[in-house]
Design a protein around this motif. Sequence first.
Motif, PDB file in Angstrom:
ATOM      1  N   PRO A   1      -2.733  -4.637  -3.252  1.00 17.40           N
ATOM      2  CA  PRO A   1      -1.400  -4.277  -2.768  1.00 17.40           C
ATOM      3  C   PRO A   1      -0.810  -5.345  -1.852  1.00 17.40           C
ATOM      4  O   PRO A   1      -1.467  -5.840  -0.932  1.00 17.40           O
ATOM      5  CB  PRO A   1      -1.648  -2.975  -2.014  1.00 17.40           C
ATOM      6  CG  PRO A   1      -2.813  -2.366  -2.713  1.00 17.40           C
ATOM      7  CD  PRO A   1      -3.698  -3.535  -3.058  1.00 17.40           C
TER       8      PRO A   1
ATOM      9  N   LYS B   1       0.821  -1.207   0.000  1.00 11.73           N
ATOM     10  CA  LYS B   1       0.000   0.000   0.000  1.00 11.73           C
ATOM     11  C   LYS B   1       0.862   1.268   0.000  1.00 11.73           C
ATOM     12  O   LYS B   1       1.717   1.446   0.875  1.00 11.73           O
ATOM     13  CB  LYS B   1      -0.911   0.021   1.223  1.00 11.73           C
ATOM     14  CG  LYS B   1      -2.020  -1.015   1.180  1.00 11.73           C
ATOM     15  CD  LYS B   1      -2.894  -0.904   2.419  1.00 11.73           C
ATOM     16  CE  LYS B   1      -4.012  -1.935   2.400  1.00 11.73           C
ATOM     17  NZ  LYS B   1      -4.842  -1.868   3.632  1.00 11.73           N
TER      18      LYS B   1
ATOM     19  N   GLY C   1       1.490  -0.107   4.624  1.00 12.32           N
ATOM     20  CA  GLY C   1       2.247  -0.696   3.524  1.00 12.32           C
ATOM     21  C   GLY C   1       3.590  -1.243   3.989  1.00 12.32           C
ATOM     22  O   GLY C   1       4.039  -2.294   3.516  1.00 12.32           O
TER      23      GLY C   1
END
Length: 317
Positions: free
Chosen positions: A290, A159, A179
């Motif tokens: 992602p 992400k 992320g």
Amino acid sequence: MPATAGEAAPEHLAVRAAGALCWRTVNGSLEVLIIHRPRYQDWSWPKGKLDDGETLPEAAVREVEEEVGLTVKLGLPLPSIHYRVNSGLKEVQYWAAQVNGADAVPDGDEVDRAEWVAPDKARGMLSNPSDIGPLDALEYWHDHGDLPTWPIILLRHAKAKPRSTWTLAEGDRTLVASGHRQAKAVGRLLSAWRPKRVLTSPWVRCVQTVKPYAKMADPKVKQIDALTEAAHKRQPKKARAVAEGVFDKRKPVIICSHRPVLPTLLTVFAERMSDVEAAKLPVSDPYLTPGEVLILHVSAQDNQRIVAVEQIKPYDD
């Protein structure tokens, strides 16, 4: 062709577990590693329940090491099995795992014996009849010469900060906090296959995604401009050439790129798969979420042919 991993269970799962059928060949004959568990007085395959936050592939590798002292890399996905335990329905996902040279050393607690036997002998020893299904698949792949494989792992970066809020160069856009957590989880997952080559877009969000794995496994990391969104938009043929080139190298590899690049790469892979396996590839945007990965298992006998595919999402918060 046998059924593969990920078949749906008929009802809610109370327990999820993972393991591996360790295999080797002796004078061309297939042998498998079967274990005896004194607590249950049964013969089975190395397996166990998932730890918190663990994926199925990670659990399979960990359980093999804990129970019989072998550090394995996962190969082809094998059929999952389902059976009842006290808490409800249990699913066990299995993979093939080739073992070369190392000796199995039972931990003495959960496992007190480990024996290399021919598949026919294993069928007579297994206590749970459902354990025969993964063995049948393993023997099928061996008989067809496709049991030894090597992986191409396609990874979408984790992400990143939203485009709408990013004011600097697109290639400098970074991962958000979740992320970075995803990237660490991806690194742990990739250790189940441990490729020693990583091909990545040089844009920051891709480099940050593969960094935790690079720290753990010390692979050779190569940044390739053709895998960026901008280069792909100008010359998609160059991204295609990257995917085609990994088949010629014949070595396990990770390819990390961006959502708009994925369809071009997937086209290359679909051309090297049966219609049945190609139908398992994602076909609509965003293709991969992602931090999600595709593991494409390439036959070591025919290095231009993908024989199985898996899709795994390691972490999402």
